[in-house]
Design an enzyme around this catalytic site. Structure first.
Site, PDB file in Angstrom:
ATOM      1  N   TYR A  35      19.643  14.712 -26.741  1.00  0.00           N
ATOM      2  CA  TYR A  35      19.497  13.697 -27.799  1.00  0.00           C
ATOM      3  C   TYR A  35      18.631  14.255 -28.933  1.00  0.00           C
ATOM      4  O   TYR A  35      19.010  14.209 -30.105  1.00  0.00           O
ATOM      5  CB  TYR A  35      18.855  12.429 -27.211  1.00  0.00           C
ATOM      6  CG  TYR A  35      18.417  11.431 -28.254  1.00  0.00           C
ATOM      7  CD1 TYR A  35      19.349  10.715 -28.988  1.00  0.00           C
ATOM      8  CD2 TYR A  35      17.067  11.207 -28.518  1.00  0.00           C
ATOM      9  CE1 TYR A  35      18.951   9.802 -29.959  1.00  0.00           C
ATOM     10  CE2 TYR A  35      16.658  10.300 -29.478  1.00  0.00           C
ATOM     11  CZ  TYR A  35      17.608   9.603 -30.196  1.00  0.00           C
ATOM     12  OH  TYR A  35      17.211   8.709 -31.157  1.00  0.00           O
TER      13      TYR A  35
HETATM   14  O1  UGB Z   1      11.075   7.626 -30.364  1.00  0.00           O
HETATM   15  C1  UGB Z   1      12.215   8.017 -30.206  1.00  0.00           C
HETATM   16  O2  UGB Z   1      12.737   8.816 -30.936  1.00  0.00           O
HETATM   17  C2  UGB Z   1      12.977   7.574 -29.023  1.00  0.00           C
HETATM   18  O3  UGB Z   1      12.396   6.359 -28.571  1.00  0.00           O
HETATM   19  C3  UGB Z   1      12.928   5.883 -27.378  1.00  0.00           C
HETATM   20  O4  UGB Z   1      12.747   6.848 -26.355  1.00  0.00           O
HETATM   21  P1  UGB Z   1      11.458   6.722 -25.456  1.00  0.00           P
HETATM   22  O5  UGB Z   1      10.213   6.852 -26.265  1.00  0.00           O
HETATM   23  O6  UGB Z   1      11.643   7.687 -24.358  1.00  0.00           O
HETATM   24  O7  UGB Z   1      11.525   5.202 -24.995  1.00  0.00           O
HETATM   25  P2  UGB Z   1      11.836   4.565 -23.580  1.00  0.00           P
HETATM   26  O8  UGB Z   1      13.088   5.119 -23.048  1.00  0.00           O
HETATM   27  O9  UGB Z   1      11.758   3.112 -23.752  1.00  0.00           O
HETATM   28  O10 UGB Z   1      10.598   5.069 -22.692  1.00  0.00           O
HETATM   29  C4  UGB Z   1       9.274   4.659 -23.025  1.00  0.00           C
HETATM   30  C5  UGB Z   1       8.299   5.259 -22.073  1.00  0.00           C
HETATM   31  O11 UGB Z   1       8.511   4.735 -20.747  1.00  0.00           O
HETATM   32  C6  UGB Z   1       8.499   5.796 -19.801  1.00  0.00           C
HETATM   33  N1  UGB Z   1       9.342   5.391 -18.656  1.00  0.00           N
HETATM   34  C7  UGB Z   1      10.684   5.334 -18.780  1.00  0.00           C
HETATM   35  C8  UGB Z   1      11.477   4.903 -17.737  1.00  0.00           C
HETATM   36  C9  UGB Z   1      10.853   4.518 -16.527  1.00  0.00           C
HETATM   37  O12 UGB Z   1      11.507   4.110 -15.546  1.00  0.00           O
HETATM   38  N2  UGB Z   1       9.511   4.592 -16.441  1.00  0.00           N
HETATM   39  C10 UGB Z   1       8.709   5.012 -17.461  1.00  0.00           C
HETATM   40  O13 UGB Z   1       7.484   5.080 -17.330  1.00  0.00           O
HETATM   41  C11 UGB Z   1       9.010   6.985 -20.570  1.00  0.00           C
HETATM   42  O14 UGB Z   1       8.547   8.184 -19.969  1.00  0.00           O
HETATM   43  C12 UGB Z   1       8.385   6.749 -21.936  1.00  0.00           C
HETATM   44  O15 UGB Z   1       7.094   7.279 -21.963  1.00  0.00           O
HETATM   45  C13 UGB Z   1      14.406   5.601 -27.556  1.00  0.00           C
HETATM   46  O16 UGB Z   1      14.954   5.176 -26.326  1.00  0.00           O
HETATM   47  C14 UGB Z   1      15.148   6.787 -28.074  1.00  0.00           C
HETATM   48  O17 UGB Z   1      16.457   6.390 -28.389  1.00  0.00           O
HETATM   49  C15 UGB Z   1      14.458   7.402 -29.267  1.00  0.00           C
HETATM   50  O18 UGB Z   1      14.726   6.658 -30.415  1.00  0.00           O
END
Ligand code: UGB
Length: 445
Positions: A248
């Site tokens: 991504y």
């Molecule tokens: O800023 C971005 O550019 C991206 O933002 C978002 O990605 P992320 O920041 O990864 O958000 P998100 O999936 O909500 O995980 C949030 C936290 O929960 C943690 N996480 C996740 C899953 C879980 O089961 N447990 C957990 O602790 C995980 O480790 C993380 O620390 C968008 O989805 C993406 O499309 C993109 O736009």
């Protein structure tokens, strides 16, 4: 000297050769006329198709987004489709702009469409309503937009004919390009969808935009994930972005480079916005704050990720209203593209900005806020962050966006999640599960 027998043999041989030549010539003539006939038939069919296509209203087009070939099927509906496109794209305000907004049924797309429409701009949405997450939520956002007179064209970025037709119909001043295959971890399951939307689809859109007259200015959604394994903190636009941790992130980084090339060659004005974990009402169900809310309410276990050295993962969660303001400021400060007729006529603007909240929060703290709002204890499990594209922390430096766009986030996570939970329990009709009194606003962002 030759004998009479020899002579008669040679005559027979000559006759035989003559016969063979005639047969071959006939075959050749037959083959050529056959070929000619087929070619004529093919050309006629192409002309017939083009004629039909150009003379039918676009209403019409059904887009088979599941197929890798984006076939358009035309049928007459009396120009209603064009009317909707024209009506939706016409600004109400005398100084209003006309925006093609891709990903309009998405989370950020819906909020931006409403904000633009509210201030008197014309907006036409484009969305393929794919099933990456519950399409009924996208349909509900579409219904909300319809109430506010925003029309969404159902189609795909890779459909050149559709995009060209839209630009034939409307002289869009701007594109706000938010359609994308989102999600960091899903890229391991379906890598191709990231290439199709974030690379092929983006290029297709730029191809149409570069040939449009006038060329629109383009603002588009990049991502905080481009910082990947960068360890400088907070992340500045000057930091390295050549170590993506997920496909991504790699496709978003590729988008930034592609934007550079189109700006350089064709004079397209391009602004990329690096969004930091955007959340809020009408959000994406695949995002952690969203499905944690659901799981807490259902009494299901949730996994809170930890880094290799046992620290909690951290995100610079950014509230949707702040992001919308950033998008609109980017549009308002975008200079015009300089090209025309597909040719560059001078240097054009090329920008990249971080749009974050500048105050990172541990995921565990986010869970505690949700527990308070839902008045329920989460069944939490700490777990080592799998190697699935995730990064341990994000933190935006937004001084460039502040200086050049006037971007200033104002919503902290507690305030933003409160608004999200209000929306969530209202939308899913489960207010009674949440004992605390949360004033509800149905179907309003
Ligand atoms: O800023 C971005 O550019 C991206 O933002 C978002 O990605 P992320 O920041 O990864 O958000 P998100 O999936 O909500 O995980 C949030 C936290 O929960 C943690 N996480 C996740 C899953 C879980 O089961 N447990 C957990 O602790 C995980 O480790 C993380 O620390 C968008 O989805 C993406 O499309 C993109 O736009």
């Amino acid at each position: 000297m030759s004998s009479p027998a020899d002579t008669s043999k040679s005559i027979k041989l000559e006759r035989y050769k003559y016969y063979i030549r005639r047969v071959n010539t006939k075959k050749l003539v037959n083959a050529s006329s056959n070929l000619l006939f087929r070619a004529t038939l093919l050309i006629s069919l192409i002309f017939l198709f083009l004629f039909t296509f150009n003379h039918l209203p676009l209403s019409s087009y059904q887009f088979n987004t599941r197929s890798t070939h984006f076939m358009s099927f035309a049928f007459t509906t009396g120009g209603a489709w064009e009317k909707q496109v024209l009506h939706s794209s016409t600004p109400r305000h005398p100084k209003g702009i006309s925006v093609l907004l891709t990903g309009a049924a998405g989370f950020i797309g819906t909020h931006c469409s409403l904000a633009l429409k509210k201030r008197g701009d014309g907006v036409v949405g484009l969305d393929n309503f794919n099933s990456y997450y519950d399409p009924s939520l996208k349909r509900a956002r579409q219904a909300l937009l319809k109430q506010h007179h925003v029309f969404i064209v159902e189609g795909d970025l890779n459909d050149t004919l559709l995009l060209s037709k839209l630009f034939d119909l409307v002289p869009f001043t701007h594109i706000l390009h938010l359609a994308a295959q989102a999600g960091v971890r899903y890229a391991m399951q379906n890598p191709q969808s990231y290439i199709n939307s974030n690379i092929a689809g983006f290029v297709n859109l730029l191809e149409v935009a570069k040939s449009a007259n006038p060329q629109p200015s383009i603002v588009w959604g990049s991502s905080s994930s481009v910082y990947g394994l960068n360890t400088d903190n907070p992340f500045s636009e000057l930091d390295r972005t050549d170590q993506p941790a997920s496909l991504y992130a790699a496709t978003k980084k590729a988008g930034e480079e592609i934007a550079h090339a189109y700006n350089h060659i064709y004079g397209l004005s391009l602004t990329g916005l690096r969004f930091f974990t955007v959340y809020g009402p009408w959000g994406r169900p695949d995002m952690t704050y969203f499905f944690f809310t659901k799981y807490i309410l259902q009494g299901k276990h949730i996994h809170v990720y930890q880094t290799k050295d046992g620290k909690e993962v951290v995100r610079d969660f950014t509230y949707i209203d702040d992001i919308v303001k950033g998008c609109l400021r980017a549009i308002d400060t975008a200079e015009k593209s300089t090209g025309s007729g597909g040719k560059k006529r001078g240097p054009a603007q090329l920008r990249i900005y971080n749009l974050g909240n500048t105050s990172p929060v541990k995921v565990g703290e986010m869970v505690e806020i949700l527990e308070g709002l839902l008045n329920m204890k989460a069944k939490k499990h700490a777990m080592k962050m799998p190697i699935n594209g995730d990064v341990p922390y994000t933190h935006a430096n937004v001084s460039l966006a502040y200086k050049e766009l006037g971007y200033k986030p104002t919503t902290d996570l507690a305030k933003g999640l409160k608004k999200f939970v209000k929306w969530y329990v209202g939308y899913y009709g489960i207010q009674s599960m949440v004992k605390k009194e949360i004033p509800l606003h149905h179907h309003s962002p």
